[in-house]
Design a protein around this motif. Sequence first.
Motif, PDB file in Angstrom:
ATOM      1  N   SER B  48     -35.440  17.688  34.494  1.00  8.61           N
ATOM      2  CA  SER B  48     -34.633  17.378  33.311  1.00  8.61           C
ATOM      3  C   SER B  48     -34.427  18.665  32.521  1.00  8.61           C
ATOM      4  O   SER B  48     -35.127  19.654  32.710  1.00  8.61           O
ATOM      5  N   SER B  49     -33.446  18.651  31.638  1.00  9.61           N
ATOM      6  CA  SER B  49     -33.168  19.877  30.877  1.00  9.61           C
ATOM      7  C   SER B  49     -34.394  20.271  30.077  1.00  9.61           C
ATOM      8  O   SER B  49     -34.690  21.442  29.890  1.00  9.61           O
ATOM      9  N   ASP B  50     -35.122  19.264  29.675  1.00  9.76           N
ATOM     10  CA  ASP B  50     -36.382  19.458  28.975  1.00  9.76           C
ATOM     11  C   ASP B  50     -37.384  20.216  29.857  1.00  9.76           C
ATOM     12  O   ASP B  50     -37.985  21.224  29.448  1.00  9.76           O
ATOM     13  N   GLY B  51     -37.547  19.723  31.081  1.00 10.33           N
ATOM     14  CA  GLY B  51     -38.501  20.323  32.011  1.00 10.33           C
ATOM     15  C   GLY B  51     -38.140  21.759  32.345  1.00 10.33           C
ATOM     16  O   GLY B  51     -39.000  22.636  32.411  1.00 10.33           O
ATOM     17  N   LEU B  52     -36.836  22.003  32.570  1.00 14.21           N
ATOM     18  CA  LEU B  52     -36.397  23.353  32.936  1.00 14.21           C
ATOM     19  C   LEU B  52     -36.681  24.314  31.785  1.00 14.21           C
ATOM     20  O   LEU B  52     -37.109  25.452  31.999  1.00 14.21           O
ATOM     21  N   GLN B  53     -36.475  23.802  30.592  1.00 16.74           N
ATOM     22  CA  GLN B  53     -36.733  24.643  29.418  1.00 16.74           C
ATOM     23  C   GLN B  53     -38.200  25.028  29.352  1.00 16.74           C
ATOM     24  O   GLN B  53     -38.543  26.163  29.046  1.00 16.74           O
ATOM     25  N   LYS B  54     -39.048  24.086  29.687  1.00 13.26           N
ATOM     26  CA  LYS B  54     -40.497  24.343  29.643  1.00 13.26           C
ATOM     27  C   LYS B  54     -40.872  25.449  30.631  1.00 13.26           C
ATOM     28  O   LYS B  54     -41.726  26.286  30.329  1.00 13.26           O
ATOM     29  N   ILE B  55     -40.237  25.426  31.800  1.00 13.42           N
ATOM     30  CA  ILE B  55     -40.524  26.472  32.787  1.00 13.42           C
ATOM     31  C   ILE B  55     -40.145  27.827  32.194  1.00 13.42           C
ATOM     32  O   ILE B  55     -40.909  28.800  32.248  1.00 13.42           O
ATOM     33  N   GLN B  56     -38.966  27.872  31.616  1.00 15.51           N
ATOM     34  CA  GLN B  56     -38.469  29.141  31.076  1.00 15.51           C
ATOM     35  C   GLN B  56     -39.346  29.630  29.926  1.00 15.51           C
ATOM     36  O   GLN B  56     -39.666  30.818  29.830  1.00 15.51           O
ATOM     37  N   GLU B  57     -39.779  28.688  29.099  1.00 13.49           N
ATOM     38  CA  GLU B  57     -40.657  29.085  27.984  1.00 13.49           C
ATOM     39  C   GLU B  57     -41.979  29.614  28.498  1.00 13.49           C
ATOM     40  O   GLU B  57     -42.506  30.597  27.992  1.00 13.49           O
ATOM     41  N   ALA B  58     -42.495  28.956  29.534  1.00  8.42           N
ATOM     42  CA  ALA B  58     -43.790  29.365  30.085  1.00  8.42           C
ATOM     43  C   ALA B  58     -43.706  30.741  30.724  1.00  8.42           C
ATOM     44  O   ALA B  58     -44.639  31.549  30.619  1.00  8.42           O
ATOM     45  N   ILE B  59     -42.582  30.998  31.415  1.00  3.14           N
ATOM     46  CA  ILE B  59     -42.409  32.317  32.048  1.00  3.14           C
ATOM     47  C   ILE B  59     -42.525  33.403  30.979  1.00  3.14           C
ATOM     48  O   ILE B  59     -43.228  34.408  31.151  1.00  3.14           O
ATOM     49  N   GLU B  60     -41.858  33.156  29.863  1.00  2.00           N
ATOM     50  CA  GLU B  60     -41.851  34.107  28.759  1.00  2.00           C
ATOM     51  C   GLU B  60     -43.235  34.221  28.139  1.00  2.00           C
ATOM     52  O   GLU B  60     -43.825  35.289  28.053  1.00  2.00           O
ATOM     53  N   LYS B  61     -43.780  33.074  27.763  1.00  2.00           N
ATOM     54  CA  LYS B  61     -45.032  33.046  26.995  1.00  2.00           C
ATOM     55  C   LYS B  61     -46.223  33.557  27.792  1.00  2.00           C
ATOM     56  O   LYS B  61     -47.079  34.252  27.268  1.00  2.00           O
ATOM     57  N   HIS B  62     -46.286  33.182  29.076  1.00  2.00           N
ATOM     58  CA  HIS B  62     -47.481  33.545  29.834  1.00  2.00           C
ATOM     59  C   HIS B  62     -47.232  34.693  30.794  1.00  2.00           C
ATOM     60  O   HIS B  62     -48.057  34.989  31.644  1.00  2.00           O
ATOM     61  N   GLY B  63     -46.080  35.344  30.675  1.00  2.00           N
ATOM     62  CA  GLY B  63     -45.801  36.499  31.528  1.00  2.00           C
ATOM     63  C   GLY B  63     -45.863  36.146  33.003  1.00  2.00           C
ATOM     64  O   GLY B  63     -46.404  36.881  33.817  1.00  2.00           O
TER      65      GLY B  63
END
Lengths: 292, 561, 435
Positions: B48-63
Amino acid sequence: MRYALYLGCTIQSEQFGYEASVRETLPRLGVELADMEGVSCCGFPALNSVSKLGWHYLSARNLAIAENMGLAVLPLCNGCHLSFVETKHALEKDPELKNVINMNLDKEGLSYRGDVRVVHLLEALHDEVGTQKISEEVVKPLEGMKIASHPGCHAIRPSDLQKVDDAENPRKLDDLVRALGAETFDYPEKIDCCGSQLALTSGRVTLRIAGEKLQAVKSYGFDGLVTTCPFCFKMYDGRQRAIKAALKDDSLSLPVFYYTQLLGLALGLEPARLGLQMNRSPVDGLVKSVLE
Amino acid sequence: MTEEIRIGVFVCHCGVNIGGYVDVPSVVEYAERLPDVAYAEPNLYTCSSDGLQKIQEAIEKHGLNRVVVASCTPRTHEPLFQSACEEAGLNRYLFEMANIRDQCSWVHMREPEKATQKAKDLVRMAVAKARLLVPEEEPEIDVLPKGLVIGGGVSGLTAALSLMDQGFKVHLVEREGRLGGTLLKLDKLFPSNVKASEVIDPLVERVEESNDVTVHLDSKVSDVKGFIGNFDVVVDTPGGPEKLNVGTIIVATGAGYLSPEGLYGYGRVEGVVTQLELEQTFKEVGGLEGVETLVMIQCVGSRNEERAYCSRVCCTEAMKNAIRLLEKDPRRDVYILYRDLQTYGIEFSAMEFDAKKRGARLVMYDKDRPPEVTGEEKGPLVRVYSPLLDEELTIEADMVVLAAPIVPNVDNEALSRHLKVPLNSDGFFMEAHVKLRPVDFATDGVYVCGTAHSPKEVGESVYQAKAAASRAGIPMARGSLKAAAITSVVDEDRCCGCGTCIEMCPYNAITKNERGLAQVEPAVCKGCGVCGASCPEGAITMRHFTDEQLEAQGLAAIGEA
Amino acid sequence: MMDKPVLVIGGGVAGIQAALDLADRGLNVHLVEKSPSIGGVMAQLDKTFPTMDCSICILAPKMIECSRHPNITIHTLSQVKEVTGRQGDFDVKVLKEPRYVDESRCTGCGLCSEKCPTRVSDGWQKGLTERKAIYVMFPQAVPLVAKIDSEHCLYFQKGVCQVCSRVCPAGAIDYTQQPEEISLNVSSIIVATGIQELDPSYIGEYGYGRFKDVVTSLEFERLVCASGPTGGHLDRPSDGRHADRIAFVQCVGSRSHKNGYPYCSSVCCMYATKEAVLIKEHDPGSEVTIFYMDLKVYGQGFQQFVDRAKLHWGVEYVRGRPGEIRRNPITGDLVVWYEDTITGDVYEKTVDLVVLCTTLIARPENKELADVLGLKLDEWGFFKSRDPVRGHIETDVPGVFVCGCCHGPRDIPESVAEASAGAAYAAEVSRRCTP
């Protein structure tokens, strides 16, 4: 409901049980029967093969008599019914023929208009009286009895003209049997011909056709067979002994009734008034179990 | 210097599809504890657009520099997740998927504990591979906006004109000295009885007049090199060999017609002709004088052991001819001896009925008891037994017309070798997929249409030609293509030049370079891996499915990594 | 100057192919589909001839591609109601029926259907099983979004229930949705509205409708399909007993001037062969007979497929149209009466299941669409081409093209090729009409 009762030849000359049971039962269901004066044979099954004019003349004459009475005509025989229906249709399509016939009818002071309603017994009972009314009048339900319905060819074919019932899946006689409290179900040979019409030319074949159907009906566990046509009845009931001999099947034995005979029994009437003593197939057993 | 691997694992519930059978939280917990996993989380719907956003946020936040999604099937969702990673700045080939739905929860619904364990195994395997993933680039290929059409019959002309109308330049190569192909021999076409010349002449005229289509007559393709977007084609023309550089190639070379020597008296008995010859007679003379009794025989040299296929057009052609002959003179006796009438569809069925109404006599014969034709003084004598009549008919014919089949063009063999495209068992060109890719070849950038593919009538050839032009137009309209990064790589130090991989490659993506060693063209390679599997030196590996990656995954499967 | 989009009406395999071809070359496409999901008839089939590919398996990736393609906008539950203008500049009004589910929120989890109390006959499963009043059309639906059938939904009919909105984890239920009108301006229109099978109830002698074990071919496809009502087991609808003896009757309602349609539906001999092979693959011991008139083997690979069915699989082919199908009330067996026209003898064959291959007839919606687009229909209700040889895909209206079964029965490869042809025409129009 009042109809001009048309008996035709076979019933008047030998199928007394049919006439008796009709006269006993129909009035009890609110159907008045008026006798027709001066009627003749309808032309089936022999004359129609030989003379179209002769055939349609005879049928039109009978219809004209009914028209004079101002009543719908109720033929009891499948063959007579089809004869009347085909004649109505033919004269509608061929005004010339109608003219010729009327010119001849005129000599007797008769005239065929073509607006008479032709009602088969099945239609009168199923559509006009109704299975509900019949069930309500039943006092001796035919419980536990399995009766096979044999509508007969001329009630359901040919498909183009006024059909009494569906040509491939006729239901009316089945519904009427159930209205008496009996059980019935579809079986493969249901719309197969009784073979009567072939009797004139291929007697042996006829017996075989009729016999195979009776054997099949028996194999499905039916207790009896019911019909509304004197030809069919005559074949299955009157000639059952000859069928047994022709098929060399001594065990073949099946009670055969006119529907109105079973109707009469269910309405609580005495078997003798319904002409059951004249049935040649072994009906006594079944009759007894209804009366008990 | 090796960068620190930081893998993110996202385990999807997929509503109840996975979550209803697999203990997702425990899989997440398990993933967290795997080496090199920097972060793990559960999602209700990762796609879901929600889930995809979470992936992108995690990539950023956790390097994160590698991502594993444990969810459904890569077939439908891999591109989606890859795009999400790419948008967050991560190369799309640093992404790996574990299918814990189709391959786990869906098939082990009754054993939730085992399903959960299996999900953990699958995640462990995906992580093992993810550790070894490297970024990949998808090479971009330029596509020349120029098409080559081989064949100048109705199919080739239609395809060329469509390409031209789509805005591309076209080279049209024709074997004969003039354009038009088979339609030049035909008189009228069914079902509308339009004159063949009315169909073909306008096409020829338009092509000849156009500046965008370069026609090469009396010419044949003699060599093809290259790949989609950039084919180098050598054409033998009367003026010598010519080099053409095109983006796509359409094969529209048509077919041949069987000359049924030895069958039903053809070539021996006078008055026995083929349907094509009859058509030519109609074209030249306009009618048939003095032919009162005509017998047509269907399935001559086809639908048998030698040639299994049905030639599709002959039954309707027979109806057309019968109608024509009976319309002119209803007293004629026209017999059609057939096995199964192939008058399919609405219009051809109507022609069958029309022929019957006009008195054509359709006589069925059985394959095992075919008709016989002998030459008598008066003309050909036809004897045929019909099982439906249970009778043998003897017909004194004035003419016998044989429905001989359409057969593969004699040039197919050579052309298939030049283009490296396959022929089927009947000898016609074989498409990529019978149902869903009817005019494509498996080789990218090459297409087929018309009777080069299989017997068909003119209307069908025309729309197939349009279809091929549509397909060829796609890469040319885009101007460039991205080839997938999953291609094979040859280690030249190990390669011994045996050529096994070249033979094995179904896409003709490998050639020998100037050093005699295998060289893969990434633009053509489909990443199937057959080369890697067959290389005796182990010199070939696949990008994104390297031997090391697969080994790691395998060892992880059995719990040894 | 950007090219205008193209309108594709119909989301079956032909519409999907046309949309993908156009989108792949950079044109924008509006794919308008009447039902809640794209896929059409091909999504209902089990396997396809002659390759025996699983139908939905080869179609679903294309369906997904459509939904993900940046150049394709799918409008489901939508119909084209008005078209004005001309080639290069058509103004189109599309009416979108309310789904009552928010497409952007629904994840297709299926919880709503699970909890919904109302059962309705499932048309997609050909009435062989039931679905709920809120439902996803089929497991691979695109979009994978539920729809409320307001005619059967308790909330819409009686103002009660609303269980679905309570259980939906995404909060996607929206009873307030209204029909929506969408206006489009397109350069060309491709019609790909498909086809349907004839209902053979009127052919009394075959007993369809009376005998549960006499089924049509699409019903058969659902029976053998793993996603069907019996999970792919060939169990008789009447008593669930496994069908070991199967008869296929070809040309039901076809090639007859008396009692149906005079034309041949082109694909039935082949799909019956495919279905016969399917049965044999599942159960080599089964008895399969195909009753045919003329075996249509005109396509590529067809004759070889039939040869294999006969020689390798032992499928029996009898040249003769059965006269009647009867049912034994005690055993439940069906009996097929037929004449083998080659031997000339009359036989009866006892079977468990009869599959009627009925005429492929025009969809009734063609009439309205023809009026809207200004197209002609042939006497059978199919769209008419401009010219069967020179303009098979064109219509009399420039800029409007037809492909697939909406202009006559044909198989999948032909529909797909025609769809690509339609795309070529549309691309040409685009080039011609874009300054």
